[in-house]
Design a protein around this motif. Structure first.
Motif, short mmCIF file in Angstrom:
data_model
loop_
_atom_site.label_atom_id
_atom_site.label_comp_id
_atom_site.label_asym_id
_atom_site.label_seq_id
_atom_site.Cartn_x
_atom_site.Cartn_y
_atom_site.Cartn_z
N UNK A 1 -26.50 21.87 34.36
CA UNK A 1 -26.96 20.48 34.17
C UNK A 1 -26.70 19.99 32.74
N UNK A 2 -26.39 18.70 32.63
CA UNK A 2 -26.10 18.15 31.29
C UNK A 2 -26.57 16.70 31.22
N UNK A 3 -26.71 16.23 29.97
CA UNK A 3 -26.88 14.80 29.73
C UNK A 3 -26.22 14.47 28.38
N UNK A 4 -25.75 13.23 28.27
CA UNK A 4 -25.17 12.74 27.01
C UNK A 4 -26.02 11.57 26.52
N UNK A 5 -26.44 11.62 25.26
CA UNK A 5 -27.18 10.50 24.65
C UNK A 5 -26.34 9.96 23.50
N UNK A 6 -26.05 8.68 23.53
CA UNK A 6 -25.20 8.08 22.50
C UNK A 6 -25.90 6.89 21.85
N UNK A 7 -25.85 6.85 20.52
CA UNK A 7 -26.33 5.69 19.76
C UNK A 7 -25.10 4.83 19.45
N UNK A 8 -25.19 3.53 19.70
CA UNK A 8 -24.04 2.65 19.49
C UNK A 8 -23.79 2.45 17.99
N UNK A 9 -22.56 2.80 17.57
CA UNK A 9 -22.19 2.68 16.15
C UNK A 9 -21.32 1.46 15.90
N UNK A 10 -20.64 0.97 16.94
CA UNK A 10 -19.66 -0.11 16.75
C UNK A 10 -19.39 -0.77 18.10
N UNK A 11 -18.64 -1.87 18.04
CA UNK A 11 -18.42 -2.65 19.26
C UNK A 11 -17.06 -2.35 19.91
N UNK A 12 -16.37 -1.32 19.43
CA UNK A 12 -15.06 -0.90 19.96
C UNK A 12 -13.99 -2.00 19.84
N UNK A 13 -14.30 -3.05 19.07
CA UNK A 13 -13.35 -4.15 18.85
C UNK A 13 -12.59 -3.98 17.53
N UNK A 14 -12.05 -5.08 17.03
CA UNK A 14 -11.16 -4.97 15.86
C UNK A 14 -11.87 -4.44 14.60
N UNK A 15 -13.19 -4.64 14.50
CA UNK A 15 -13.93 -4.17 13.32
C UNK A 15 -14.53 -2.78 13.52
N UNK A 16 -14.16 -2.12 14.61
CA UNK A 16 -14.86 -0.88 15.01
C UNK A 16 -14.88 0.18 13.92
N UNK A 17 -13.76 0.37 13.25
CA UNK A 17 -13.70 1.45 12.26
C UNK A 17 -14.65 1.19 11.10
N UNK A 18 -14.70 -0.07 10.63
CA UNK A 18 -15.61 -0.43 9.52
C UNK A 18 -17.06 -0.27 9.96
N UNK A 19 -17.35 -0.76 11.16
CA UNK A 19 -18.72 -0.67 11.68
C UNK A 19 -19.14 0.80 11.80
N UNK A 20 -18.21 1.60 12.30
CA UNK A 20 -18.47 3.03 12.49
C UNK A 20 -18.79 3.70 11.16
N UNK A 21 -17.93 3.47 10.16
CA UNK A 21 -18.12 4.09 8.84
C UNK A 21 -19.46 3.70 8.22
N UNK A 22 -19.82 2.41 8.39
CA UNK A 22 -21.05 1.94 7.77
C UNK A 22 -22.29 2.51 8.46
N UNK A 23 -22.16 2.82 9.75
CA UNK A 23 -23.35 3.19 10.53
C UNK A 23 -23.60 4.68 10.62
N UNK A 24 -22.53 5.48 10.53
CA UNK A 24 -22.63 6.91 10.90
C UNK A 24 -23.81 7.62 10.24
N UNK A 25 -23.94 7.49 8.91
CA UNK A 25 -25.01 8.24 8.23
C UNK A 25 -26.39 7.78 8.67
#
Ligand code: ADE
Length: 233
Positions: free
Chosen positions: A192-216
């Motif tokens: 049995x498994x489950x995946x829990x994900x916190x949204x870091x970005x909108x997967x759009x053009x700004x995704x990489x910036x959003x991701x970097x800013x949010x990760x920590x």
């Protein structure tokens, strides 16, 4: 034994800090941290990015560490307008969106031997959603949580057309790079498994910036969600 996997340091470091009687064992190039959280025996591993890393670590957790349940925790790109940074998706299903056997008449994400959408364990889904309620109960402006399909592929998505395709093809709530292979490996091992994900970005053009800013910022939330899930299993 419960196995905990994250792709990045930020996703597992705080959980490792909570482990009592912790010992570390190396296998392949991965460090597996075995210890106790309250009454529970855990093995925690940072698998690195991508579906192959995640599948290898899942199989090692099952074979070497005798894990009977697996939780994957991490960040993801949100695919729905209603999901903002800091919101949470718990997997109802996972699918590897980059499997393509359409030349043989199969749908995208579909292999010959398994269901296209791999279901997460209902009890673990419940534990993860109750964990969210507990973690956010004192918050003035609690984030949104939904149970939904999580899609995985070996690409960081930062493109509106791909968002639209993932949403329409799979009914996906968020996209990431590991959950589908963890789910597949668990399914063929009947774990049995489950995946829990916190949204870091909108997967759009700004995704990489959003991701970097949010990760920590995501570490504490992820650690709380995972530890509260474990208590409920
Ligand atoms: N993990 C976090 N954000 C992601 C994205 N946009 N694509 C793939 N994996 C992710």
């Amino acid at each position: 034994m419960i196995g905990i996997i994250g792709a990045l340091d930020e996703e597992v470091a705080l959980i490792c800090e909570q482990l009592a009687e912790c010992t570390t064992l190396s296998k392949a190039r991965y460090a597996f941290h075995k210890g106790k959280l309250g009454q529970r025996d855990l093995t925690v591993v940072k698998c690195g990015v991508g579906k192959v890393n995640a599948a290898i670590c899942t199989q090692i957790l099952i074979d070497m560490f005798k894990c009977e349940r697996i939780i994957f925790g991490g960040v993801a790109g949100g695919l729905l307008r209603g999901l903002a940074q800091g919101d949470v998706v718990v997997s109802s299903h996972v699918v590897q969106f980059d499997i393509d056997l359409t030349a043989f008449g199969r749908r995208r994400g579909e292999l010959a031997d398994k269901e296209r959408l791999i279901p997460a364990d209902p009890d673990m889904i419940q534990a993860a959603t109750e964990a969210f309620d507990r973690v956010t109960e004192t918050s003035d402006a609690p984030p949104t949580m939904m149970v939904g399909t999580i899609v995985s592929g070996d690409s960081f998505i930062s493109d509106p057309n791909t968002i639209k395709w993932l949403q329409r093809e799979f009914g996906a709530a968020c996209t990431e790079m590991e959950g589908g292979s963890v789910g597949y490996t668990c399914a063929i091992n009947e774990i049995p498994f489950v995946v829990t994900r916190v949204i870091s970005d909108s997967a759009g053009e700004q995704a990489q910036k959003e991701f970097d800013a949010f990760l920590s910022q995501s570490s504490e939330m992820l650690c709380n969600l995972i530890t509260e899930t474990i208590i409920r299993l």
